[in-house]
Design an enzyme around this catalytic site. Structure first.
Site, PDB file in Angstrom:
ATOM      1  N   GLY A  85      10.393   6.878  -6.173  1.00  0.00           N
ATOM      2  CA  GLY A  85      10.096   8.175  -5.862  1.00  0.00           C
ATOM      3  C   GLY A  85       9.601   8.575  -4.453  1.00  0.00           C
ATOM      4  CD  GLU A 104      -3.031  -0.773   0.087  1.00  0.00           C
ATOM      5  OE1 GLU A 104      -3.003   0.396  -0.506  1.00  0.00           O
ATOM      6  OE2 GLU A 104      -3.640  -1.640  -0.222  1.00  0.00           O
ATOM      7  CE1 TYR A 135      -6.851   3.013  -0.299  1.00  0.00           C
ATOM      8  CE2 TYR A 135      -4.438   3.132   0.126  1.00  0.00           C
ATOM      9  CZ  TYR A 135      -5.731   2.377  -0.329  1.00  0.00           C
ATOM     10  OH  TYR A 135      -5.551   1.444  -1.421  1.00  0.00           O
ATOM     11  CG  ASP A 166      -7.845   4.764  -3.715  1.00  0.00           C
ATOM     12  OD1 ASP A 166      -8.929   4.562  -3.996  1.00  0.00           O
ATOM     13  OD2 ASP A 166      -6.947   3.827  -4.344  1.00  0.00           O
TER      14      ASP A 166
END
Length: 364
Positions: A102, A58, A141, A159
């Site tokens: 990233g 996740e 979330y 989300d």
């Protein structure tokens, strides 16, 4: 359950009697779950939904496409198979495993949370939504996803995919970028979601948003299990819903990137502890586009072989780097504080952000 029986089931509204939001979402549950069990993608973290695996997946999936995450997830699991290993890993090793994904603060928060889990929970994730949400890097979330998928706790996981699906299903014209709208949607879902297998329910909503009610381009309404219930489809509003406030225009920064080489080594340096790409290694860069004839003076050297490199662009959330670059072959050390490493060490040990990818691939 015989899922095939419900696979093509569509719930019809009573003639002349429009459903309210709760009724509409409640009616969507059975066809949604049936569709999910027939059409869900086979993903490594789904086939073995242990709490640690769900958590890592996740976090990786934030801001990153599923197909891009798969090889990173497999490599991460092999290197750091559990909470204890994650808590003990060095930051350089962790960031190298994360290289290319990233948003490196995600990886640092993983390590912080793992250290806390070892200290407070014996190296295991707590089976409590509130305790999960209190961990570094875990918001509503992610806590909802872990709690519902790994522990079967009936809490929502909202989300961007879910916001889009529910907005279109209910015909909502509210701005989904507002936190108050997300909170309201969480409460709406919490009131109607099934108490059995809540993880599949959350994943079904996410999956519809990912592969049917897609984020970019026209939704594939003919393949949607919510076709007959969707207000946006009925009123031809799928091009307008979901409503989002316009994004702020990204500012542009011009940068000059340098591949400095000396004695078969390459110069890298660590960025400041705050700001963009904080504490990550980088290729040396200069503000603005610096002309080739000024490079030696800027570096404080008398002699150097300078070769222009192609221009490149990298887009962050709020800024774009427009870059030009030079390869600078040195015979004397330049001014500045650099770490001189081999190209092999850059490949195996030191993580350089994707912003420099156009130039790191030219290192030899």
């Amino acid at each position: 359950m015989n899922h095939s029986l419900y696979d093509k089931l569509q719930v019809l509204e009573p003639a002349g009697q429009a459903m309210d939001r709760e009724e509409r979402l409640s009616a969507a549950g059975r066809p949604l779950l049936s569709w999910y069990h027939q059409n869900r993608r086979i993903l490594p973290w789904r086939e073995n939904p242990e709490p640690y695996r769900v958590w890592i997946s996740e976090i990786m999936l934030q801001q990153t496409r599923v197909e891009a995450v798969k090889p990173y997830f497999d490599r991460f699991m092999e290197a750091l198979p559990g909470v204890k290993a994650l808590g003990e890993v060095s930051e350089d090793r962790l960031l190298k495993l994360w290289e290319g994904l990233g948003y490196y603060s995600r990886a640092r928060n993983l390590k912080k949370a793992a250290e806390l889990l070892v200290e407070k929970y014996g190296g295991k994730l707590p089976s409590s939504y509130e305790e999960l949400k209190a961990l570094p890097g875990i918001g509503s979330y992610t806590a909802g996803a872990i709690a519902s998928i790994a522990f079967e706790i009936p809490v929502p996981a909202v989300d961007g995919n879910v916001l889009r699906v529910i907005s279109r299903l209910t015909g909502s014209m509210e701005d989904i970028t507002k936190q108050s709208v997300k909170k309201d949607m969480e409460e709406l879902i919490k009131g109607v979601m099934p108490r059995e297998d809540p993880g599949s329910y959350n994943q079904a909503l996410i999956e519809v948003g990912a592969i049917v009610c897609v984020p970019n381009g026209a939704p594939l309404c003919g393949s949607c299990p919510l076709f007959s219930l969707c207000v946006a489809r009925q009123k031809d509003l799928t091009g307008i819903i979901p409503v989002k406030a316009p994004k702020k225009e990204r500012r542009t920064e011009h940068r000059t990137i340098l591949i400095l080489t000396k004695d078969e080594r390459v110069a890298i340096r660590k960025r400041d502890d705050t700001g963009l790409l904080a504490s990550l290694y980088e290729l040396p860069g200069l503000d603005g586009w610096i002309p080739q004839e000024e490079i030696k003076e800027t570096l404080g050297v008398k002699e150097a072989k300078i070769t222009p490199l192609p221009e490149a662009k990298h887009i962050f959330s709020h800024v774009e780097w427009h870059m030009t670059g030079y390869r600078v072959e040195l015979t004397e050390l330049p001014k500045g504080d650099y770490l001189w490493v081999t190209p092999e060490e850059i490949k195996k040990t030191y993580s350089l952000p994707g912003a420099f990818k156009a130039y790191t691939k030219l290192i030899r």
